[in-house]
Design a protein around this motif. Structure first.
Motif, PDB file in Angstrom:
ATOM      1  N   GLY A  61       3.386  -2.045   7.379  1.00  0.00           N
ATOM      2  CA  GLY A  61       4.187  -2.338   8.560  1.00  0.00           C
ATOM      3  C   GLY A  61       3.981  -1.264   9.615  1.00  0.00           C
ATOM      4  N   ILE A  62       4.607  -1.481  10.787  1.00  0.00           N
ATOM      5  CA  ILE A  62       4.354  -0.625  11.948  1.00  0.00           C
ATOM      6  C   ILE A  62       5.669  -0.255  12.628  1.00  0.00           C
ATOM      7  CG2 ILE A  62       3.152  -0.440  14.166  1.00  0.00           C
ATOM      8  CD1 ILE A  62       1.389  -2.834  13.167  1.00  0.00           C
ATOM      9  N   ILE A  63       5.802   1.013  12.999  1.00  0.00           N
ATOM     10  CA  ILE A  63       6.843   1.466  13.920  1.00  0.00           C
ATOM     11  C   ILE A  63       6.130   1.743  15.241  1.00  0.00           C
ATOM     12  CG2 ILE A  63       8.557   3.241  14.438  1.00  0.00           C
ATOM     13  CD1 ILE A  63       8.894   3.642  11.412  1.00  0.00           C
ATOM     14  N   SER A  94       0.812  -1.219   0.000  1.00  0.00           N
ATOM     15  CA  SER A  94       0.000   0.000   0.000  1.00  0.00           C
ATOM     16  C   SER A  94       0.840   1.261   0.000  1.00  0.00           C
ATOM     17  CB  SER A  94      -0.908   0.011   1.232  1.00  0.00           C
ATOM     18  OG  SER A  94      -0.131   0.170   2.416  1.00  0.00           O
ATOM     19  N   ASP A  95       2.121   1.136   0.414  1.00  0.00           N
ATOM     20  CA  ASP A  95       3.013   2.286   0.614  1.00  0.00           C
ATOM     21  C   ASP A  95       2.524   3.180   1.739  1.00  0.00           C
ATOM     22  OD1 ASP A  95       4.781   1.438  -1.318  1.00  0.00           O
ATOM     23  OD2 ASP A  95       3.851   2.600  -2.922  1.00  0.00           O
ATOM     24  N   PHE A  96       1.804   2.569   2.687  1.00  0.00           N
ATOM     25  CA  PHE A  96       1.434   3.226   3.941  1.00  0.00           C
ATOM     26  C   PHE A  96       2.058   2.419   5.086  1.00  0.00           C
ATOM     27  CE2 PHE A  96      -1.941   4.795   1.240  1.00  0.00           C
ATOM     28  CZ  PHE A  96      -2.204   6.074   1.717  1.00  0.00           C
ATOM     29  N   ILE A  97       2.624   3.132   6.061  1.00  0.00           N
ATOM     30  CA  ILE A  97       3.063   2.478   7.294  1.00  0.00           C
ATOM     31  C   ILE A  97       2.412   3.199   8.468  1.00  0.00           C
ATOM     32  CG2 ILE A  97       5.255   1.676   6.345  1.00  0.00           C
ATOM     33  CD1 ILE A  97       6.645   3.976   7.848  1.00  0.00           C
ATOM     34  N   ALA A  98       2.329   2.507   9.605  1.00  0.00           N
ATOM     35  CA  ALA A  98       1.748   3.101  10.805  1.00  0.00           C
ATOM     36  C   ALA A  98       2.852   3.434  11.802  1.00  0.00           C
ATOM     37  CB  ALA A  98       0.746   2.150  11.439  1.00  0.00           C
ATOM     38  N   LEU A  99       2.661   4.536  12.520  1.00  0.00           N
ATOM     39  CA  LEU A  99       3.508   4.901  13.649  1.00  0.00           C
ATOM     40  C   LEU A  99       2.605   4.932  14.876  1.00  0.00           C
ATOM     41  CD1 LEU A  99       6.081   5.975  15.040  1.00  0.00           C
ATOM     42  CD2 LEU A  99       5.376   8.283  14.337  1.00  0.00           C
ATOM     43  N   ALA A 100       2.849   4.029  15.829  1.00  0.00           N
ATOM     44  CA  ALA A 100       2.040   3.953  17.044  1.00  0.00           C
ATOM     45  C   ALA A 100       2.859   4.485  18.214  1.00  0.00           C
ATOM     46  CB  ALA A 100       1.608   2.509  17.307  1.00  0.00           C
ATOM     47  N   ILE A 101       2.399   5.602  18.789  1.00  0.00           N
ATOM     48  CA  ILE A 101       3.130   6.273  19.869  1.00  0.00           C
ATOM     49  C   ILE A 101       2.191   6.523  21.048  1.00  0.00           C
ATOM     50  CG2 ILE A 101       4.870   7.364  18.417  1.00  0.00           C
ATOM     51  CD1 ILE A 101       3.135   9.865  18.336  1.00  0.00           C
ATOM     52  N   ILE A 121       9.600  -5.225   5.127  1.00  0.00           N
ATOM     53  CA  ILE A 121       8.466  -5.287   4.198  1.00  0.00           C
ATOM     54  C   ILE A 121       8.901  -5.909   2.876  1.00  0.00           C
ATOM     55  CG2 ILE A 121       6.896  -3.864   2.815  1.00  0.00           C
ATOM     56  CD1 ILE A 121       6.884  -1.891   5.235  1.00  0.00           C
ATOM     57  N   ALA A 122      10.139  -5.576   2.457  1.00  0.00           N
ATOM     58  CA  ALA A 122      10.649  -6.085   1.180  1.00  0.00           C
ATOM     59  C   ALA A 122      10.952  -7.576   1.243  1.00  0.00           C
ATOM     60  CB  ALA A 122      11.896  -5.311   0.775  1.00  0.00           C
ATOM     61  N   GLY A 123      11.275  -8.096   2.438  1.00  0.00           N
ATOM     62  CA  GLY A 123      11.578  -9.527   2.556  1.00  0.00           C
ATOM     63  C   GLY A 123      12.637  -9.779   3.601  1.00  0.00           C
ATOM     64  N   GLY A 168       1.715 -10.417  12.410  1.00  0.00           N
ATOM     65  CA  GLY A 168       1.311 -10.667  11.033  1.00  0.00           C
ATOM     66  C   GLY A 168       1.804  -9.592  10.086  1.00  0.00           C
ATOM     67  N   LYS A 169       2.471  -8.592  10.621  1.00  0.00           N
ATOM     68  CA  LYS A 169       3.034  -7.510   9.811  1.00  0.00           C
ATOM     69  C   LYS A 169       4.430  -7.188  10.323  1.00  0.00           C
ATOM     70  CE  LYS A 169      -1.336  -5.173   8.758  1.00  0.00           C
ATOM     71  NZ  LYS A 169      -1.284  -5.443   7.314  1.00  0.00           N
ATOM     72  N   PRO A 170       5.314  -6.689   9.455  1.00  0.00           N
ATOM     73  CA  PRO A 170       6.628  -6.246   9.929  1.00  0.00           C
ATOM     74  C   PRO A 170       6.466  -5.129  10.960  1.00  0.00           C
ATOM     75  CG  PRO A 170       6.607  -6.421   7.540  1.00  0.00           C
ATOM     76  CD  PRO A 170       5.180  -6.576   7.988  1.00  0.00           C
TER      77      PRO A 170
END
Length: 335
Positions: A119-121, A60-67, A307-309, A138-140
């Motif tokens: 993926g998630i930071i 998707s070219d979206f990543i999440a940042l959870a802070i 994400i790439a592998g 289930g996600k990087p």
């Protein structure tokens, strides 16, 4: 009805495939054809179906940042740095605020149940190390902060033990002998930074005084101000204070000013994080300054690698990167 790809193609007088190539920035399109398609897109106010494009690409070219807190100056500055680092790579960052709540952090560890993100930071506050070790997102995912990753995830963090040792040692080098610490309890941050604080006292041959270690309800200005009042009420108040973040230090400085005490002449104050407010406070705040841009660049790079592998040999080797920092000596200790 929503405008379809075929509508754009008809308006531009080209094939649906050509419209798709323009939208996906295919290089071998003539300038004239591209202009016609872009004009048709604008005329019809066409919005590409992001979900469909994501399914085709597999990303998707979206990543999440959870802070924990978007209102925290440290996390606001870090979030901005991560957003810039991602944008340079064509990635968009979606930000989630957990408020340090266990349920919200577990939602992150469950992968946020979103098909939109790759993926998630994640900067955890309430999650125990054992929960991180057992997590299956289930996600990087890349961790930020003091909590050990347990070999499960990549992590980017400051060496808070050494940094706290350096900040405390600086206060000792000024000749201060009753050095208090604010923020010692409740979180992994408090435990790790207290370890460095105590290590510096021991190295200097100074006694450990439990009355000089204060836990804070939170890591905000009010908590620092309240803790500083408690310290000033002691029969023998401290002559220096190491606050475990800059907001605590700014609150402590306010209390000292209200008490009519001079900083650093009466009490020297040091913080941690190097937020912008501390650089423009009067007095300016001595603090541990993590390289936030370095942290952001490497957190994003680690996540995109995941994400790439996996690694070339197919093995997943989780990496633990240490963020460089400096001790910025300013007026709150140097005068």
């Amino acid at each position: 009805m929503a405008t379809r790809l075929s509508d754009v193609a008809a308006r531009a007088g080209v094939s649906v495939k050509t419209v798709s190539n323009v939208i996906n920035d295919y290089p071998h399109i003539t300038a004239r054809t591209r202009a016609k398609v872009e004009a048709a897109i604008a005329d019809l106010n066409y919005k590409p179906n992001v979900s469909a494009r994501s399914l085709r690409k597999g990303r998707s070219d979206f990543i999440a940042l959870a802070i924990p807190e978007m209102g925290s100056p440290y996390f606001a500055e870090l979030g901005a740095a991560i957003s810039r680092a991602a944008k340079r790579r064509g990635i968009t960052v979606l930000i989630d605020q957990t408020e340090g709540e266990s349920a919200a952090e577990q939602f992150v560890l469950d992968g946020m149940r979103g098909q939109l993100i790759d993926g998630i930071i994640f900067s955890p506050l309430a999650t125990a190390p054992a929960e991180l070790t057992a997590a299956d997102t289930g996600k990087p995912l890349v961790l930020l902060g003091e909590r050990p990753a347990g070999g499960q995830f990549d992590r980017v963090a400051v060496d808070s033990v050494q940094a706290s040792y350096d900040a405390t040692s600086h206060l000792i080098s000024l000749g201060r002998r009753r050095i208090a610490a604010i923020g010692v309890g409740g979180t992994s941050t408090g435990a790790v930074r207290r370890k460095g604080y105590r290590k510096a006292l021991k190295a200097a041959g100074l006694p450990h005084d439990a009355t000089l270690e204060l836990a804070a309800a939170g890591y905000h200005r009010l908590d620092g101000a309240t803790s500083m009042r408690e310290l000033l009420a002691l029969p023998e108040p401290p002559d220096a204070v190491f606050c475990f973040n800059d907001l605590l230090a700014l609150g402590a400085l306010r209390t000292l000013a209200e008490a009519g005490l001079q900083v650093p002449e009466d009490v020297a104050v040091a913080g941690f994080d190097d937020i912008e407010d501390g650089r423009y406070h009067s007095p300016t705040l001595t603090t541990i300054s993590p390289d936030k841009d370095w942290l952001a660049e490497n957190a994003v790079s680690l996540l995109l690698d995941r994400i790439a592998g996996t690694d070339e040999d197919g093995e997943v080797v989780h990496r633990d990167l240490t963020v460089p920092y400096t001790l910025e000596i300013r007026e709150s200790t140097a005068g």
